[in-house]
Design a protein around this motif. Structure first.
Motif: not given
Length: 751
Positions: A489-490, A501, A503, A556
């Motif tokens: 996401k980041y 993060c 993910g 996000a």
């Protein structure tokens, strides 16, 4: 290979010490004489209408003859133009010995220079720096071959000061013609290699003038051929990727504004520009490419010369006319064929060392080149000699390694071409044997099995002979890219990610799990001796979480803002943007953000460590390397300690000295290591000491030993030296040898 012997011939010219003269001319067809030494080789030297001819036969060992030349006190460098020819295959050589007053030969240093092989008459010019304090020089001409003839006709020496007169553009001046045709415009000769301050192999000169509207800088860059120029980028828009090509660069600064500018162009006319700024005083200077100026470049290409004219309007720098205060000045060249970056100033540092720029004073019509000064030492003078004593007789069980593999494949193509396949294998085996004997970790996986000649079998041999184990790096650019593609996401663009993060964490854990299904998993189990999580994980975080820098991630970032407020921000303080204008709450937002981030990264460490123990039973996990390059990053290492077998930091004293001062830099390695060890007390302490040229600083071997000593005395159990790229390997090999020596000593050292 034959045992080549060198016959040295030196010109002896009886010249009295005299006042400053810009040029010395030695005509060996006339009255200037060359006298061989020893006398036994006199019969090998003859003279005719073309000058002197030295004939070396295989029976001669060597001969040396010297010529002394007085150096004007103003001289900082000299151009040495030699007219000669030689037997095809021989390599003409010049040795210059620098002598202090009343000192012996070479009492102020020595320089060896080779000239191109030339069976026909040729004049070749080189630039030579003159060390401070030199009163006389001794010049020795020779050739390298078993047997040869060397003909010597003339030598012309032009002494150069570092201060040059600058005048306004003369009548009829036009920037539309090549700089070589500019009449009555100051010539600023000579470029110097950035990392050593020695004259560049492929030279560049400048011409500089100005008028009420513009500054005009002409480049005259020697090239071996037009075909040798790397010029693939043809983009004519702003901020083209010219640094992929051969490029010429201009740097100007306005000290009273604490601001500098960067202009660059390739031979196709593609351009880049930007402002060079410090985030806060004391920080490194960095180019910000979002500034675009109104300026032009014109190129002129010949077979062996690339000329370019940079025309910089004063108004694009916010000057109403000719600046009345002195400007900072530098010019640079990136030469891809020789992997050589050079600059007009003569300091050992990069293009962005704004504080070292030359002083361009247009109001008084002068420019003064900056020449490297002897820097202060990083060695600490201690009153207590017991500091160096061994503390106990218990086995130290230290671990050592290095980021730099130093395999021949890392060097520029032109160097690799000099070695046969057999010599490349010998290079690799000698290097790995020396490191194995020192007890070092081997080159890292997942690349070692592909990069080493012999692959897995070579790794097995190293393990059997030396017990060598290999680190496995979980993080690299491919992993970052794949994690982003998998939906992390980041992130910032396609090349930077927040490793804390969810993910990214899940992607790394899944890759470790998948490794168990790979056919090469048994080889990994056999060879992996350390698993390394991620280097300097906070480096990209400010870009990722900045609404200003990363507007594509707006949704996000809204989620992150809400999560921070709900967890660590007391319901009030959310996302911290390090690039935004300060607000009254910014310090509270910074604290809330880094508490939130550190908690997330601690979860990364916990889950990855658990998976490492499952996939690699008995193998340690080094979770991260904390960025302490010059200061300290805001990561809360105490939270990571329970989930890290090892944790590391990377203090680089030359960076600390550049950002702060020498007083802070002297103890930076020991302080950084002590702080990390105290805060992350449940993990073993690793330090990544400096073994590369950085921020204008070149570590000396004795300084590297000092830094290692500081870290070991405060509890470090592993030294994992940082070596950066081929420039360090080529220009600081003494550092690699010193690191190897220290590592070998640690193999048996008590703690």
């Amino acid at each position: 290979m034959p045992n080549f012997r060198i016959l040295c011939l030196t010109a002896l010219a009886a010249l009295p010490l005299c006042a400053w003269e810009a040029t010395r001319h030695f005509d060996f067809t006339g009255s200037h004489t060359l006298k061989p030494y020893p006398a036994a080789v006199a019969g090998s030297l003859s003279k005719n209408q073309d000058g002197y001819l030295l004939h070396k036969n295989p029976e001669l060992e060597k001969a040396c003859v010297y010529f002394n030349l007085a150096i004007p006190p103003e001289a900082k460098a000299m151009k040495y133009a030699f007219t000669y020819k030689n037997t095809d295959g021989a390599v003409p050589q010049l040795t210059v010995s620098f002598n202090v007053k009343d000192g012996g030969n070479g009492s102020n240093g020595m320089k060896k220079i080779t000239f191109p092989n030339s069976p026909d008459w040729r004049t070749h010019e080189v630039l030579i720096s003159i060390p401070n304090g030199t009163a006389t020089i001794q010049c020795t001409h020779a050739a390298i071959a078993h047997a040869y003839e060397l003909a010597l006709k003339t030598v012309d020496i032009t002494f150069l000061s570092d201060t040059f007169a600058i005048t306004a553009a003369p009548p009829g001046f036009s920037p539309a013609v090549p700089p070589s045709q500019w009449q009555n415009v100051a010539l600023l000769p000579g470029f110097h290699i950035c990392v050593t301050a020695e004259p560049a192999a492929e030279q560049t000169d400048l011409k500089l003038t100005f008028d009420q509207q513009n500054l005009y800088v002409g480049f005259l860059a020697q090239i071996s051929s037009r075909q040798a120029l790397v010029a693939k980028v043809e983009d004519k828009g702003p901020d083209a990727a010219v640094f992929r090509d051969d490029c010429l660069e201009l740097f100007l600064s306005a000290p009273e504004r604490n601001l500098a500018w960067h202009f660059a162009a390739n031979s196709n006319g593609s351009r880049f520009d930007g402002e060079i700024r410090q985030r806060v005083p004391g920080d490194p200077w960095k180019t910000q490419g979002d500034w675009n100026g109104d300026w032009t470049v014109t190129n002129f290409l010949e077979d062996n010369l690339w000329q370019a004219v940079f025309t910089i309007p004063w108004k694009t720098l916010d000057f109403a006319g000719i600046p009345q205060n002195p400007l900072g000045f530098n010019a640079g060249r990136e030469n891809k064929a020789s992997a050589e970056n050079s600059q007009w100033n003569a300091y050992d540092g990069n293009f962005h060392a704004v504080d070292k720029y030359a002083v361009l004073d247009l109001a008084n019509g002068t420019i003064e080149r900056t020449r490297r000064a002897d820097r202060a030492s990083f060695i600490v003078n201690r009153l207590n000699p017991q500091f160096e004593a061994v503390l106990t007789q218990e086995p130290g069980n230290f671990r050592t390694g290095t980021w730099g593999t130093a395999l021949l494949r890392e060097f520029p193509e032109k160097i690799r071409q000099l070695y046969s396949a057999e010599e490349e294998l010998a290079w690799q085996d000698t290097l790995l044997a020396a490191r194995g004997d020192a007890g070092m970790l081997g080159p890292p996986l997942p690349w070692a099995n592909r990069n080493l000649i012999g692959g897995w079998e070579k790794m097995r041999q190293l393990h059997e002979q030396f017990g060598t184990k290999f680190p496995y790096y979980l993080s690299n650019s491919a992993v970052t890219r794949m994690a982003i593609e998998a939906g992390a996401k980041y992130h910032y663009g396609k090349t930077a990610i927040d490793p804390a993060c969810e993910g990214y964490r899940e992607f790394v854990v899944n890759r470790l799990e998948e490794l168990k299904t790979k056919p090469y998993y048994p080889q990994y189990l056999e060879h992996v001796g350390l698993v390394f999580g991620i280097d300097e994980p906070t480096n990209s975080v400010r870009n990722v979480y900045s609404r200003m820098r990363n507007p594509a991630l707006a949704t996000a970032l809204d989620d992150a803002d809400a999560e921070i407020k709900a967890t660590t921000g007391f319901g009030r303080f959310g996302l911290y943007d390090g690039f935004a204008e300060p607000t009254p709450n910014i310090e509270f937002e910074r604290i809330a953000f880094w508490r939130w981030w550190s908690a997330n990264f601690a979860r990364y460490c916990r889950e990855v460590q658990a998976k490492v123990r499952e996939v690699f039973p008995g193998v340690d996990f080094k979770s991260t390397n904390r960025n302490t390059v010059s200061g300290v990053c805001p990561m809360d290492v105490a939270l990571l300690s329970p989930y890290s077998d090892w944790i590391s930091c990377d203090p680089y004293p030359t960076s600390t000295a550049a950002s702060y001062d020498l007083g802070r830099a002297l103890y930076h390695p020991g302080f950084s290591a002590k702080m990390l060890g105290d805060l992350a007390a449940q993990a073993k302490l690793c330090v990544t000491p400096q073994n590369f040229i950085y921020r204008g600083g070149r570590p000396r071997p004795e300084e590297m030993r000092e830094w290692a000593s500081q870290c070991l005395k405060v509890g470090a159990k592993m030294l994992y030296w940082y070596v950066e790229g081929p420039n360090t390997l080529m220009n600081m090999w003494d550092g690699n040898l010193e690191a190897l020596s220290i590592n070998k000593q640690l193999k048996t050292l008590p703690r």
